[in-house]
Design a protein around this motif. Structure first.
Motif, PDB file in Angstrom:
ATOM      1  N   ILE A   6       0.832  -1.490   0.021  1.00 22.77           N
ATOM      2  CA  ILE A   6      -0.224  -0.516   0.242  1.00 22.77           C
ATOM      3  C   ILE A   6       0.985   0.852  -0.425  1.00 22.77           C
ATOM      4  CG2 ILE A   6      -1.727   1.394   0.996  1.00 22.77           C
ATOM      5  CD1 ILE A   6      -2.807  -1.648   2.586  1.00 22.77           C
ATOM      6  N   TYR A  38      -1.571   1.416  -4.807  1.00 25.33           N
ATOM      7  CA  TYR A  38      -1.354   0.456  -4.741  1.00 25.33           C
ATOM      8  C   TYR A  38      -0.187   0.063  -5.457  1.00 25.33           C
ATOM      9  CZ  TYR A  38      -5.718  -1.937  -2.194  1.00 25.33           C
ATOM     10  OH  TYR A  38      -6.596  -2.766  -1.576  1.00 25.33           O
ATOM     11  N   TYR A  40       1.866  -2.552  -7.320  1.00 28.68           N
ATOM     12  CA  TYR A  40       1.748  -3.699  -7.732  1.00 28.68           C
ATOM     13  C   TYR A  40       2.748  -4.208  -8.476  1.00 28.68           C
ATOM     14  CZ  TYR A  40      -3.103  -1.771  -8.363  1.00 28.68           C
ATOM     15  OH  TYR A  40      -4.419  -1.566  -8.453  1.00 28.68           O
TER      16      TYR A  40
END
Length: 71
Positions: A6, A38, A40
């Motif tokens: 996060i 996020y 990723y």
């Protein structure tokens, strides 16, 4: 979920970026909802589509590794 996935939160309306701590659901600027941002690439390094495909749980809990909740 690994909290390193996060990056923070941002407002869906005005785009204001907000720190994760202290946690809040709404933007202090405009009052709209906040959503998680996020990391990723980090998530991809820890969890992949093959693992998702292998999990036959039909509920939302198959996504637990990427949900912002604690078990």
């Amino acid at each position: 979920m690994d909290t390193r996935a996060i990056l923070g939160l941002h407002c869906v309306k005005c785009g204001e970026e907000v720190s994760r701590e202290p946690f809040t659901y709404t933007c202090e600027v405009c009052g709209s909802n906040l959503i998680f941002a996020y990391d990723y690439p980090y998530i991809n390094s820890c969890w992949n589509k093959m693992e998702l495909h292998a999990d036959q749980d039909p509920s939302m809990w198959r996504y637990l590794p990427i949900l912002p909740v604690h078990e």
